[in-house]
Design a protein around this motif. Structure first.
Motif, PDB file in Angstrom:
ATOM      1  N   MET A 177     -13.915  -4.181   7.841  1.00 47.47           N
ATOM      2  CA  MET A 177     -14.087  -4.842   6.456  1.00 47.47           C
ATOM      3  C   MET A 177     -12.653  -4.923   5.782  1.00 47.47           C
ATOM      4  SD  MET A 177     -17.149  -5.610   6.136  1.00 47.47           S
ATOM      5  CE  MET A 177     -17.540  -6.362   4.605  1.00 47.47           C
ATOM      6  N   SER A 189     -10.707   0.971  10.446  1.00 48.77           N
ATOM      7  CA  SER A 189     -10.913   1.561   9.067  1.00 48.77           C
ATOM      8  C   SER A 189      -9.952   2.425   8.700  1.00 48.77           C
ATOM      9  CB  SER A 189     -12.260   2.113   9.019  1.00 48.77           C
ATOM     10  OG  SER A 189     -12.634   2.619   7.699  1.00 48.77           O
ATOM     11  N   SER A 214     -10.117   4.397   5.976  1.00 49.73           N
ATOM     12  CA  SER A 214     -10.780   5.635   5.388  1.00 49.73           C
ATOM     13  C   SER A 214     -11.498   6.075   6.541  1.00 49.73           C
ATOM     14  CB  SER A 214     -11.853   5.360   4.261  1.00 49.73           C
ATOM     15  OG  SER A 214     -12.660   4.335   4.507  1.00 49.73           O
ATOM     16  N   GLY A 215     -12.194   5.433   7.248  1.00 52.97           N
ATOM     17  CA  GLY A 215     -13.166   5.763   8.448  1.00 52.97           C
ATOM     18  C   GLY A 215     -14.206   6.360   7.698  1.00 52.97           C
ATOM     19  N   THR A 260     -16.184   3.545   5.687  1.00 48.63           N
ATOM     20  CA  THR A 260     -16.696   2.312   4.881  1.00 48.63           C
ATOM     21  C   THR A 260     -18.229   2.198   5.334  1.00 48.63           C
ATOM     22  OG1 THR A 260     -14.620   1.400   4.729  1.00 48.63           O
ATOM     23  CG2 THR A 260     -16.664  -0.306   4.792  1.00 48.63           C
ATOM     24  N   VAL A 279      -5.388   2.067  -4.139  1.00 41.42           N
ATOM     25  CA  VAL A 279      -6.653   1.292  -3.545  1.00 41.42           C
ATOM     26  C   VAL A 279      -6.394   0.175  -2.736  1.00 41.42           C
ATOM     27  CG1 VAL A 279      -8.481  -0.242  -4.521  1.00 41.42           C
ATOM     28  CG2 VAL A 279      -8.523   1.960  -5.576  1.00 41.42           C
ATOM     29  N   ALA A 280      -5.195  -0.468  -3.186  1.00 33.86           N
ATOM     30  CA  ALA A 280      -5.031  -1.849  -2.294  1.00 33.86           C
ATOM     31  C   ALA A 280      -4.164  -1.073  -0.894  1.00 33.86           C
ATOM     32  CB  ALA A 280      -3.989  -2.741  -2.827  1.00 33.86           C
ATOM     33  N   SER A 281      -4.815  -1.501   0.212  1.00 34.54           N
ATOM     34  CA  SER A 281      -4.322  -0.814   1.592  1.00 34.54           C
ATOM     35  C   SER A 281      -2.989  -1.707   1.732  1.00 34.54           C
ATOM     36  CB  SER A 281      -5.353  -0.950   2.508  1.00 34.54           C
ATOM     37  OG  SER A 281      -4.773  -0.303   3.686  1.00 34.54           O
ATOM     38  N   GLN A 323      -1.929  -0.225  11.635  1.00 35.44           N
ATOM     39  CA  GLN A 323      -3.189  -0.704  12.138  1.00 35.44           C
ATOM     40  C   GLN A 323      -2.790  -1.622  13.148  1.00 35.44           C
ATOM     41  OE1 GLN A 323      -5.736  -2.017   8.917  1.00 35.44           O
ATOM     42  NE2 GLN A 323      -6.733  -0.056   8.843  1.00 35.44           N
ATOM     43  N   LEU A 351      -5.773 -11.856  -0.366  1.00 34.87           N
ATOM     44  CA  LEU A 351      -6.421 -10.551  -0.818  1.00 34.87           C
ATOM     45  C   LEU A 351      -5.750  -9.789  -1.794  1.00 34.87           C
ATOM     46  CD1 LEU A 351      -9.188  -9.038  -0.742  1.00 34.87           C
ATOM     47  CD2 LEU A 351      -8.408  -7.899   1.538  1.00 34.87           C
TER      48      LEU A 351
END
Ligand code: F6R
Length: 390
Positions: A58, A105, A107-108, A110, A156-158, A165, A260
């Motif tokens: 996501m 992901s 956080s792993g 979601t 919060v923003a990755s 990744q 985004l």
């Protein structure tokens, strides 16, 4: 060091030289060009036998998939699909035991991605997790995995998780190519080229971060254009808080991710588009001063990007352009207008497959500077949570 930055997000963006290094460390032998990923080693044969590859995630994690889709297709010689976890479930995609499903992901945790993982596990597919949190649900419920090793991400923003990744996905592609002994010279040359470029990537990341004064200026120029639009009667209100970001090929994902980030932390409407889409609709929004950013880096899509630049210019809109160092004359030569060449920023050269990493960092900085200028809470944007577990 903490005090150098006014937010966690700003700090995390600036950690990327180190986080990129730790995504690579211990996995690449720069002498022999061999890639070894401990967490998938025992499953490599099965991975190589898989008939199709799905990348499921996501938000920003989907963009890491999108950014590496072409690279993985070439390196593995398999069909690779990128899907949002929800879209994947909505489609009832038929999955079988012979499919490899990669879950990306930070956080792993979601929820949407976890649901899609349950679905793939039930179908008996081989599942692989690419996560930043050791011991997270996605880590535990996948057959094998790769840790991105970016360290705790608080904003919060990755940001730093995204670039790591990206690297892990590229390394996965190379590991598959090497295990498969895809000896086709194109794949072998590409793997070697990427590995050589990875060695230089941390230093180039630093070079990009050192260009922040120019990015801050770009944020200012965007706001200036928007202010001009606000006063003009030619435009409607929507256009005065909007920005297009255009890319082709490897830079399409950069454009999407940039949009985004800007929406998320600067509350400004931004749209990331494939440059070829312009004439199929989006061009209608474009008039004088409408702010646009265009990526025209050195790769096999560059000519198309320059084409898009001229489509904009002939509507009175001169985009801000990102090019590759050494391409200043190329830009001038392709700029079909009597005016001065557009405002541009030159990024260090890397192999085309990795330029998406160097290109996304200025966009993270841009969203940060736009957010700061607009007085937004960078670390904790309204309406959002770091990990979306519902
Ligand atoms: C945007 C952002 C989100 C996440 C998404 C998936 O900056 O952080 O779009 O990428 O919610 O989260 P993870 O990667 O933890 O599954």
């Amino acid at each position: 060091e903490e005090n150098l930055f006014s937010s966690k997000t700003e700090k995390e963006i600036h950690q990327q030289r180190a986080t990129i290094e730790s995504a690579i460390r211990g996995r690449v032998d720069f002498e022999t060009h061999a890639v070894k990923l401990g967490g998938i080693q025992g499953h490599l044969d099965e991975i190589c036998r898989s008939s199709r590859i799905y990348m499921i995630a996501m938000g920003t994690s989907t963009h890491a998939a999108l950014a590496t889709q072409t690279i993985l297709t070439t390196l593995t010689n398999k069909s690779v699909s990128v899907m949002q976890a929800t879209q994947f479930l909505d489609m009832d995609e038929p999955i079988s035991k012979s499919d490899l499903c990669i879950f990306i992901s930070q956080s792993g945790e979601t929820a949407d991605s976890k649901h899609a993982l349950d679905y793939c596990n039930q179908a008996g597919a081989l599942t692989l997790g690419i996560t930043n949190v050791v011991g997270s649900s996605i880590c535990q419920n996948t057959s094998c995995g790769i840790h991105v090793n970016a360290g705790v991400e608080v904003g919060v923003a990755s940001t730093k998780a995204y670039t790591s990744q990206y690297i892990c996905l590229v390394l996965l592609g190379i590991a598959i190519a090497q295990a498969h002994s895809i000896t086709g010279s194109r794949v072998r040359e590409m793997s070697i080229e990427i590995i050589d470029a990875l060695r230089e990537l941390p230093g180039k990341t630093e070079e990009v971060l050192n260009q922040k004064a120019k990015i801050r200026h770009l944020a200012h120029l965007i706001q200036e254009k928007q202010a001009t639009i606000k006063e003009s009667t030619m435009f409607n209100r929507e256009q005065s808080n909007s920005l297009y970001i255009l890319g082709r090929g490897f830079q399409y994902a950069v454009a999407r991710e940039a949009a985004l980030k800007i929406k998320e932390i600067a509350y400004m409407h931004a749209e990331g588009l494939c440059a070829s889409e312009l004439k199929h609709g989006p061009l209608a929004m474009v008039q004088d001063n409408f702010p646009t950013i265009l990526f025209a880096l050195k790769d096999r899509y560059q000519e198309h990007a320059f084409n898009a630049m001229n489509q904009l210019v002939s509507r009175g809109c001169v985009p801000f352009v990102f090019i590759t160092e050494g391409d200043e004359l190329e830009l001038a030569r392709n700029f079909k207008c009597k005016e001065n060449v557009p405002f541009h920023i030159a990024l260090p050269k890397s192999t085309p497959c990795l330029q998406g990493i160097l290109a996304v960092i200025p966009m993270q900085l841009l969203s940060l500077y736009l957010a700061q200028a607009r007085g937004c809470n960078v670390d904790q944007p309204r309406n959002l949570a770091k990990s979306v577990t519902v």
